[in-house]
Design an enzyme around this catalytic site. Sequence first.
Site, PDB file in Angstrom:
ATOM      1  N   CYS A 162       0.827  -1.210   0.000  1.00 59.20           N
ATOM      2  CA  CYS A 162       0.000   0.000   0.000  1.00 59.20           C
ATOM      3  C   CYS A 162       0.867   1.269   0.000  1.00 59.20           C
ATOM      4  CB  CYS A 162      -0.996  -0.032   1.160  1.00 59.20           C
ATOM      5  SG  CYS A 162      -2.389  -1.135   0.813  1.00 59.20           S
TER       6      CYS A 162
ATOM      7  N   GLY B 290       6.213 -13.526  38.757  1.00 69.50           N
ATOM      8  CA  GLY B 290       5.496 -14.794  38.764  1.00 69.50           C
ATOM      9  C   GLY B 290       4.659 -14.984  37.528  1.00 69.50           C
TER      10      GLY B 290
ATOM     11  N   ASP C  11       5.925 -13.951  31.495  1.00 64.48           N
ATOM     12  CA  ASP C  11       7.063 -13.262  30.882  1.00 64.48           C
ATOM     13  C   ASP C  11       8.290 -13.256  31.791  1.00 64.48           C
ATOM     14  OD1 ASP C  11       5.153 -12.750  28.947  1.00 64.48           O
ATOM     15  OD2 ASP C  11       4.676 -10.778  29.765  1.00 64.48           O
TER      16      ASP C  11
ATOM     17  N   SER D  65       8.841 -15.109  34.339  1.00 67.94           N
ATOM     18  CA  SER D  65       9.235 -16.491  34.640  1.00 67.94           C
ATOM     19  C   SER D  65      10.138 -17.045  33.550  1.00 67.94           C
ATOM     20  CB  SER D  65       7.993 -17.380  34.784  1.00 67.94           C
ATOM     21  OG  SER D  65       7.166 -16.931  35.819  1.00 67.94           O
TER      22      SER D  65
ATOM     23  N   HIS E 200      -3.406  -5.414   1.325  1.00 71.04           N
ATOM     24  CA  HIS E 200      -2.733  -5.886   2.538  1.00 71.04           C
ATOM     25  C   HIS E 200      -2.699  -7.412   2.586  1.00 71.04           C
ATOM     26  CE1 HIS E 200      -2.171  -2.082   4.721  1.00 71.04           C
ATOM     27  NE2 HIS E 200      -3.287  -1.696   4.124  1.00 71.04           N
TER      28      HIS E 200
ATOM     29  N   GLU F 295      -1.109  -9.190   4.651  1.00 74.60           N
ATOM     30  CA  GLU F 295      -0.916  -9.659   6.024  1.00 74.60           C
ATOM     31  C   GLU F 295      -2.211  -9.884   6.782  1.00 74.60           C
ATOM     32  OE1 GLU F 295      -0.635  -5.095   6.328  1.00 74.60           O
ATOM     33  OE2 GLU F 295      -0.318  -6.677   4.860  1.00 74.60           O
TER      34      GLU F 295
END
EC number: 6.3.5.2
Length: 513
Positions: free
Chosen positions: A86, A227, A230, A232, A172, A174
């Site tokens: 585009c 905890g 991410d 962890s 597009h 995607e």
Amino acid sequence: MEMAKEQELILVLDFGSQYNQLITRRIREMGVYSELHDHEISIEEIKKMNPKGIILSGGPNSVYEEGSFTIDPEIYNLGIPVLGICYGMQLTTKLLGGKVERANEREYGKAIINAKSDELFAGLPAEQTVWMSHSDKVIEIPEGFEVIADSPSTDYAAIEDKKRRIYGVQFHPEVRHTEYGNDLLNNFVRRVCDCRGQWTMENFIEIEIEKIRQRVGDRRVLCAMSGGVDSSVVAVLLHKAIGDQLTCIFVDHGLLRKGEGDMVMEQFGEGFNMNIIRVNAKDRFMNKLKGVSDPEQKRKIIGNEFVYVFDDEASKLKGVDFLAQGTLYTDVIESGTKTAQTIKSHHNVGGLPEDMEFELIEPINTLFKDEVRKLGIELGIPEHLVWRQPFPGPGLGIRVLGEITEDKLEIVRESDAILRQVIREEGLEREIWQYFTVLPNIQSVGVMGDYRTYDHTVGIRAVTSIDGMTSDFARIDWEVLQKISSRIVNEVDHVNRVVYDITSKPPSTIEWE
């Protein structure tokens, strides 16, 4: 975000499209690593990255607007395949000597194109449904280009310069609405750019461990532990790389879910044999947040206070140079670039004090959420931990709208525990991307028993998604919602109403603050 030289890379340049992160995701789904960078990236930086291909994203602007985004035209002379989408196609046309003009009306939505069989459309049918979204149109293509697809509304739905391997599409590929969009991108990545598709979590681990070891050496690292999934994954990855040089700091800021603090200590202190320190900083955070109702200010305060707590702990430990965080690629993107307005500042990227004494290590800041889960499994983290609900760094502090008080936190904590229990009992944990309760800053009239009440409303947010960049509300069975609502109203004090959020992202975000 440097990658090892042997790693195949498709570079996506950002012109502000709402879909640009989807391009990156689609490429990664093919087993090829892809990164999104600002369009102002220099030629020298591109050469250093050594990409196999370059994709120019779409964007909301006209190529003729004053101050419109552009690139160094030398990009087209690097000998690297280029695909303009585009705005990217219109910019390519303009920079290489073609002509673009403002369309009489914006073309938005589904369209039918007729494609020729070339590298980009190899193996695909001639007639295809695509998704258009543009206000400019190409009226004359540059010298050396030819048309490879047209549509009823344009003679130039797709173009190519086969000799220089430069391509442009006026739609597009995607987005899911484009029928063979993934196939087209796959043709560009594999046929045109000659990528083999060998990017896996296994080689990601190898690369990151080597990068961590080279950077850290024999120095020490603090990991910001919450905890959640991410932090962890970051902790286990770092522990695998540097062992006892890692100390995890778990800040109990009083904004955690029910039972979360004890679970973190049990799972990671004992289960993974990590050196983890629990800091009770509840009073410290609550004092800082007293009287604060603005969500951005709350995020900044919590982010700042986190680092100050780490500073205090690091001074006790001595010789700690690095702070590790579980920043995701979505955090980086949503916190804004030159081409995209900041949606919200993320705790991991927007709340850091300028006088911070640590160097940052963010080993998963190039990964999306679903990729982090795959990484966690590859690292040997149990599935029940990997599939825990996403939890923001500021915790329940951004699920209590307005000023935070102990009473409000308790309402969210108890109602959220009920929601999670029912979802688990109904076997819906894997079907719903994220689910939690929020406490809007409103009260309403109700009747409980024979008495009038004027109490809080609890909101339920449950969404389906793949990577957190876009989402839709989860279609939970009405009987299940009724069960959740009934339990919350009857078991949580000072609540007389429960509502269900049925908004997608966009226009809303997943979290309410």
